[in-house]
Design a protein around this motif. Sequence first.
Motif, PDB file in Angstrom:
ATOM      1  N   UNK A 533       0.848  -1.189   0.000  1.00  0.00           N
ATOM      2  CA  UNK A 533       0.000   0.000   0.000  1.00  0.00           C
ATOM      3  C   UNK A 533       0.885   1.241   0.000  1.00  0.00           C
ATOM      4  N   UNK A 534       0.513   2.180  -0.882  1.00  0.00           N
ATOM      5  CA  UNK A 534       1.375   3.341  -1.128  1.00  0.00           C
ATOM      6  C   UNK A 534       0.570   4.613  -0.943  1.00  0.00           C
ATOM      7  N   UNK A 535       1.187   5.574  -0.252  1.00  0.00           N
ATOM      8  CA  UNK A 535       0.626   6.925  -0.132  1.00  0.00           C
ATOM      9  C   UNK A 535       1.212   7.763  -1.262  1.00  0.00           C
ATOM     10  N   UNK A 536       0.400   8.079  -2.247  1.00  0.00           N
ATOM     11  CA  UNK A 536       0.881   8.796  -3.433  1.00  0.00           C
ATOM     12  C   UNK A 536       1.426  10.174  -3.059  1.00  0.00           C
ATOM     13  N   UNK A 568      -5.128   5.095  -0.146  1.00  0.00           N
ATOM     14  CA  UNK A 568      -3.891   4.449  -0.566  1.00  0.00           C
ATOM     15  C   UNK A 568      -4.135   3.665  -1.849  1.00  0.00           C
ATOM     16  N   UNK A 569      -3.063   3.388  -2.574  1.00  0.00           N
ATOM     17  CA  UNK A 569      -3.139   2.531  -3.759  1.00  0.00           C
ATOM     18  C   UNK A 569      -2.276   1.308  -3.513  1.00  0.00           C
ATOM     19  N   UNK A 679      -5.058   5.386 -10.865  1.00  0.00           N
ATOM     20  CA  UNK A 679      -4.724   4.084 -10.294  1.00  0.00           C
ATOM     21  C   UNK A 679      -5.861   3.615  -9.405  1.00  0.00           C
ATOM     22  N   UNK A 680      -6.173   2.317  -9.428  1.00  0.00           N
ATOM     23  CA  UNK A 680      -7.256   1.826  -8.565  1.00  0.00           C
ATOM     24  C   UNK A 680      -6.930   2.054  -7.096  1.00  0.00           C
ATOM     25  N   UNK A 681      -7.920   2.543  -6.343  1.00  0.00           N
ATOM     26  CA  UNK A 681      -7.727   2.750  -4.913  1.00  0.00           C
ATOM     27  C   UNK A 681      -7.719   1.412  -4.200  1.00  0.00           C
TER      28      UNK A 681
END
Length: 705
Positions: A533-536, A568-569, A679-681
């Motif tokens: 999981x990434x915080x853009x 997040x993504x 990008x999909x959440x």
Amino acid sequence: MLFVVLSERFKTMGRLTTAQKDTRHCSMSDSKVTEILMVEDNADHALLSKLSLERSPSISVTTLKKPEDALLALEQRCFDIILLDYNLPGVNGLSLLKRIKQQKLTDAPIVLVTGHGHEKIAVAAMKAGAFDYVVKSTDYPSILPNVVRRVLSKYDIFREKKRMEEEIRLRNRELQVLNSVSEVLNQSLVLEDVLQATIQKIAEKLNLDAVAIFLRDENSGDLVLKAGHEVFQLPGRFERLPVDSEEELSQLLLSNAPVVFEQLAEHSFSYARALAAQGLNSFIALPLVYESTTKGAILAGSKQFDYFADRRVNLLSSIANQIGTAIENVKLYTQTDRLKKNFENVLNSSLDMIVTLNEEGAVTFYNELFAEVYVNGEEVVGKSFLELVPESMKGFFSKKLDELRSGKASLYEAEMKRRDDSVMPCLISQSCMRGKDAFLLVIKDVSKIVQLQKQLLQSEKLSSLGQMIAGTAHELNNPLSGILGYSQLLLEEELPGRFRDDVEIILKEAVRCRDIVRNLLSFARKQNSARQQIDINVMLDSILLLRAYEFKQDRVRITKEYSTSLPLVLGDERQLQQVFFHLISNAFDALRASNRKKKKIVLQTECCEQAVRIKVSDNGIGIEPDEITKIFDPFYTNKEVGEGTGLGLSMCYGIIQSHQGKIDFESVPGQGSTFIVELPASNGEFDKSTFEVRNLKPASIPARS
């Protein structure tokens, strides 16, 4: 004075009823003796005339003096001719003539006899309805036989003329009925509409009180009501005629002959009694036959007794034949239309364009895909096929049409022209249609195949490049490993500040070189990447820090418009970092190439339905229209030699696609560009499983309008 009427022999010896008088027509052919009624008040004249006439054995004369006796005799008997004297006691012959005509006592010829040869009397007699006019003379009794023969001869001609006129009138009326029914049958090809309109027309033209059409059920064989008028519209009893029941009517219909029922209430079978209960007294059933097969039946009824005489039966039989043929035509049309639609559906479902040409090379048919490519609000049927090909290919296609005319089929590659005048590479199969002077062309658009071939060639280039990079990377990794190792060892020693800074720079640049080599190795090569999981927002900030010094040197203002509630993504952090690093670097390069004094890059994040949208905007030089369709192609770059390889955006495209995302852009030449990534959440579930990515754009981006 004498007036004479010729009439048939008595049909009845008793007094006729009023109904019988209204419909009574005397016919000479029904009797061998000519019956003459002589109304004469002069006994001598009457006797001489009677003797003169009855010299012929085929003539019988009845003499009466009084007008009322004459009226009574006409009510009781039929005569072939009437000799009516003008001078009668109490009334003249002209007045009696008028009364006879008014009461319609006879249709036999009436001859007015008078001793005065006044023209006014003759004219008045003819106007009142006399058939002829005779003036008494000295030899009057002797000429009467000739007068009677002449009148009867003229009357036979007159009556035959009237009969023929009546026959013509009836025939015309029947033809009008048949024509009106035919018009209704041809107005529609929907069976229910045709049948309902037909029975309405039949009821109107023939003054029928009930009409219905039954069709035979193909499964049970029963007669089922399809259209009804008046009593046949009542629900229940009249909706079905089972052929296997005891119903006399349904069995009789199977004989393919009309059936007439009179006095319905007196019949034993239940269907007749049910119709009689609705007030019908006469009834007819006629089969609807086509090619000796009973398709159904038409049923009609009237409240009048003895309504269906031979003439009406014949007329209804002709109508039934028309309906039987019309029903079969509708069924054939329905079947043909179904086959036509199925055939068109097959052709329109084809992934290839299909077109047929006549012998002259003009278009006669095309499917929907062909219409999408070539029809631009105008009809191409009838146009020459050569108008749809590029000018440079017309000679080639003319030869191909000549081959078709000679009966030769072929499969070949060629170029055709779309409706926007762009050229389309095609694979064309052409052949002659069986049984007709026409040609079939199946045209496959191979633009995508050509594009795939180009991509295959590009993949081969990338494969070669990958092998070269792999060898180069191994050669570079050895000295890089030494540099990194010795740099780290040196930093473990106590070094003067100036030397330590230099070693740290060496280490940093060596690490950067190592990363460059890794990126080259990852290009055009499958790799498995772990999800996280990434915080853009955090990722973008970390990328900005890497190039903060360069932004400051070139006075580029960075504007961050981050959403504070951004989800997040789920993806590969290294891959996505590579994408946004490249997009920000491209924006920076576009600003360096522009002459703007105020240069800016805007980073924007927002939540869009179930996705995260990231926008990277700049006010640089923008993208030229002729470059719009190429920027995602591998090895395409608009930078100077040595400044770019043309691999960056292609890799970005492949990475975003592997993350089930989208990448697009908007640009105005001279005003700047905006790259948009979606990008999909993440749904909150943490999945550490690997997924396959490819850092290569898989297909060309569609051309922009």
